[in-house]
Design a protein around this motif. Structure first.
Motif, short mmCIF file in Angstrom:
data_model
loop_
_atom_site.label_atom_id
_atom_site.label_comp_id
_atom_site.label_asym_id
_atom_site.label_seq_id
_atom_site.Cartn_x
_atom_site.Cartn_y
_atom_site.Cartn_z
N TYR A 63 0.84 -1.20 0.00
CA TYR A 63 0.00 0.00 0.00
C TYR A 63 0.88 1.25 0.00
N SER A 64 1.91 1.22 0.85
CA SER A 64 2.83 2.35 0.95
C SER A 64 3.54 2.59 -0.39
N TYR A 65 3.93 1.51 -1.02
CA TYR A 65 4.61 1.60 -2.32
C TYR A 65 3.67 2.21 -3.36
N GLN A 66 2.42 1.79 -3.31
CA GLN A 66 1.41 2.31 -4.24
C GLN A 66 1.24 3.81 -4.06
N ARG A 67 1.24 4.23 -2.78
CA ARG A 67 1.12 5.67 -2.48
C ARG A 67 2.30 6.44 -3.07
N GLN A 68 3.48 5.87 -2.94
CA GLN A 68 4.68 6.53 -3.47
C GLN A 68 4.63 6.63 -4.99
N LEU A 69 4.12 5.56 -5.60
CA LEU A 69 4.00 5.58 -7.07
C LEU A 69 3.01 6.66 -7.51
N ASP A 70 1.92 6.79 -6.73
CA ASP A 70 0.92 7.82 -7.03
C ASP A 70 1.56 9.21 -6.98
N LEU A 71 2.34 9.40 -5.91
CA LEU A 71 3.02 10.68 -5.71
C LEU A 71 3.97 10.96 -6.88
N LEU A 72 4.71 9.93 -7.25
CA LEU A 72 5.67 10.06 -8.35
C LEU A 72 4.95 10.43 -9.66
N SER A 73 3.83 9.79 -9.88
CA SER A 73 3.10 10.07 -11.13
C SER A 73 2.53 11.50 -11.10
N LYS A 74 2.21 12.01 -9.88
CA LYS A 74 1.73 13.40 -9.77
C LYS A 74 2.86 14.35 -10.14
N VAL A 75 4.06 14.06 -9.65
CA VAL A 75 5.22 14.90 -9.96
C VAL A 75 5.48 14.87 -11.47
N ARG A 76 5.38 13.68 -12.03
CA ARG A 76 5.58 13.54 -13.49
C ARG A 76 4.57 14.38 -14.26
N ARG A 77 3.32 14.31 -13.78
CA ARG A 77 2.27 15.11 -14.44
C ARG A 77 2.59 16.60 -14.33
N GLY A 78 3.10 17.00 -13.13
CA GLY A 78 3.49 18.39 -12.91
C GLY A 78 4.58 18.81 -13.89
N VAL A 79 5.58 17.94 -14.06
CA VAL A 79 6.69 18.21 -14.99
C VAL A 79 6.12 18.37 -16.40
N ALA A 80 5.21 17.46 -16.78
CA ALA A 80 4.62 17.50 -18.12
C ALA A 80 3.81 18.78 -18.32
N ASP A 81 3.07 19.19 -17.24
CA ASP A 81 2.26 20.42 -17.34
C ASP A 81 3.15 21.64 -17.58
N VAL A 82 4.23 21.71 -16.80
CA VAL A 82 5.15 22.86 -16.92
C VAL A 82 5.77 22.86 -18.32
N ALA A 83 6.17 21.68 -18.79
CA ALA A 83 6.80 21.56 -20.12
C ALA A 83 5.82 22.00 -21.20
N THR A 84 4.55 21.60 -21.04
CA THR A 84 3.53 21.98 -22.02
C THR A 84 3.36 23.50 -22.06
N SER A 85 3.29 24.08 -20.83
CA SER A 85 3.15 25.54 -20.75
C SER A 85 4.34 26.21 -21.42
N ARG A 86 5.55 25.71 -21.14
CA ARG A 86 6.76 26.30 -21.73
C ARG A 86 6.69 26.23 -23.26
N LYS A 87 6.26 25.08 -23.77
CA LYS A 87 6.18 24.91 -25.23
C LYS A 87 5.16 25.88 -25.83
N ARG A 88 4.05 26.05 -25.09
CA ARG A 88 3.01 26.95 -25.58
C ARG A 88 3.58 28.39 -25.67
N VAL A 89 4.31 28.79 -24.64
CA VAL A 89 4.91 30.13 -24.61
C VAL A 89 5.90 30.27 -25.77
N GLU A 90 6.71 29.22 -25.98
CA GLU A 90 7.70 29.25 -27.07
C GLU A 90 7.01 29.40 -28.44
N LEU A 91 5.88 28.70 -28.57
CA LEU A 91 5.11 28.79 -29.81
C LEU A 91 4.60 30.22 -30.03
N GLN A 92 4.09 30.81 -28.93
CA GLN A 92 3.59 32.19 -29.00
C GLN A 92 4.73 33.13 -29.41
#
Lengths: 263, 92
Positions: free
Chosen positions: A31-60
């Motif tokens: 269960y604890s491992y699953q929680r950590q994986l969830d957290l990791l995937s949230k961080v990954r999503r955060g990284v992806a969100d920031v990267a997407t925003s950066r790309k959008r700004v670069e496009l603009q």
């Protein structure tokens, strides 16, 4: 707690101390491992969100730069055809775009910095989660081994219970034997002390025998009484005085023994 | 559920039979606490009879741990009290 449970628990604790009925720690670890994986995937999503925003700004920025280049071209053309007013308008618009581009570039740099930080955090977290996974698997393996050990313990507990059952039966049989022996001993003592009649010695346990016994003891008393009465008269000493006769007879016989014993 | 009567062996009992036994079990417990020998005897005999009546003999060949353990039928109040004492039933 109920009596049955208490007795059972005493057996368990006596037979095996290895029994541990705690919850399965493997589930907790997973269960604890699953929680950590969830957290990791949230961080990954955060990284992806920031990267997407950066790309959008670069496009603009790119679009604005294209627009800016276009306005530059228009201004040059306007100068070529002698339309200074149009050239001024184009250059004014281009100036506004340049300000926007500068702002957007600052935003892009900021997002890039954030993204790099998040990627670093993600990498660190991923390493930790990996380490946890390895440790979790080790713990689980150890626990499974311990559980197997516990199963052996449980089997031993079953054996212990059997042994206890047999042990109890033997103990009770011994106790009863000892009780009977003690009782027999006590009866012997009571017979010896006279407090109890020995049934085997009383061959006449019926009423008639008891009456005859009483009669004979009664006649004994009468005879004794008569003897005592007669003892008060002097002539009776020679005739019926057994006691004095015995006293005199003894020294005489002793003398005879001594004389006879000499060669 | 496996129930062992000490000195007698193991019985297999349906789980729902336990409800009926619990009442008698509580009586034995309170009899031990109050030292009521007559009540203890009646309740213990009743409890053991109920186990024998509603249970079937557990396969003596299979070595299984009992879920519940009961004192023997001829156990006295004092013996059961001792059994629950520090020394327990199995020496050592």
């Amino acid at each position: 707690m109920s009596l049955m449970k208490r007795i059972s628990l005493i057996f368990r604790s006596k037979a095996s101390n290895a029994l541990d009925r705690a919850e399965d720690p493997r589930q907790t670890l997973d269960y604890s491992y699953q929680r950590q994986l969830d957290l990791l995937s949230k961080v990954r999503r955060g990284v992806a969100d920031v990267a997407t925003s950066r790309k959008r700004v670069e496009l603009q920025i790119k679009q604005l730069e294209q627009q800016s280049a276009k306005l530059q071209g228009q201004a040059e053309k306007a100068i070529g055809v002698g339309r200074e007013d149009l050239a001024r308008e184009a250059l004014t618009r281009k100036s506004g775009l340049t300000t926007q581009i500068t702002d957007l570039q600052a935003q892009r740099d900021n997002l890039q910095g954030e993204e790099e930080k998040l990627v670093l955090a993600q990498q660190r977290l991923q390493t930790k989660v990996e380490a946890f996974r390895t440790r979790k698997e080790t713990i689980k393996a150890n626990y499974t081994a311990a559980e197997a050990q516990t199963r052996i313990g449980e089997a031993m507990s079953g054996i212990g219970e059997e042994m206890g059952d047999v042990g109890l039966a033997i103990q009770r049989a011994e106790d009863k034997t000892a009780q009977l022996q003690a009782r027999a001993g006590a009866i012997d003592e009571l017979i010896a002390s006279g407090a109890l009649d020995d049934a085997s010695q009383l061959n006449s346990g019926d009423d008639i025998a008891r009456e005859l016994d009483a009669l004979s003891s009664g006649s004994d008393v009468e005879a004794e009484l008569a003897r005592l009465k007669a003892g008060s008269q002097p002539q009776a000493i020679e005739s019926g005085g057994d006691i004095l006769a015995d006293e005199q007879a003894e020294p005489e016989s002793a003398r005879r023994d001594t004389e006879g014993g000499q060669p | 559920m496996i129930v062992r009567i000490l000195g007698e062996g193991q019985y297999d009992l349906e789980d729902h039979a336990l409800d009926a036994l619990n009442g008698l079990d509580t009586q034995i417990e309170s009899a031990i606490e109050s030292g009521d020998e007559a009540m203890f005897r009646t309740a213990l005999e009743g409890l053991l009879a109920a186990v024998r009546a509603s249970g079937t003999h557990h396969d003596p060949e299979s070595l299984d741990e009992s879920d519940l353990i009961l004192p023997p039928g001829d156990a006295t109040l004092e013996e059961v009290r001792e059994l629950l004492g520090d020394d327990g039933l199995i020496p050592g």
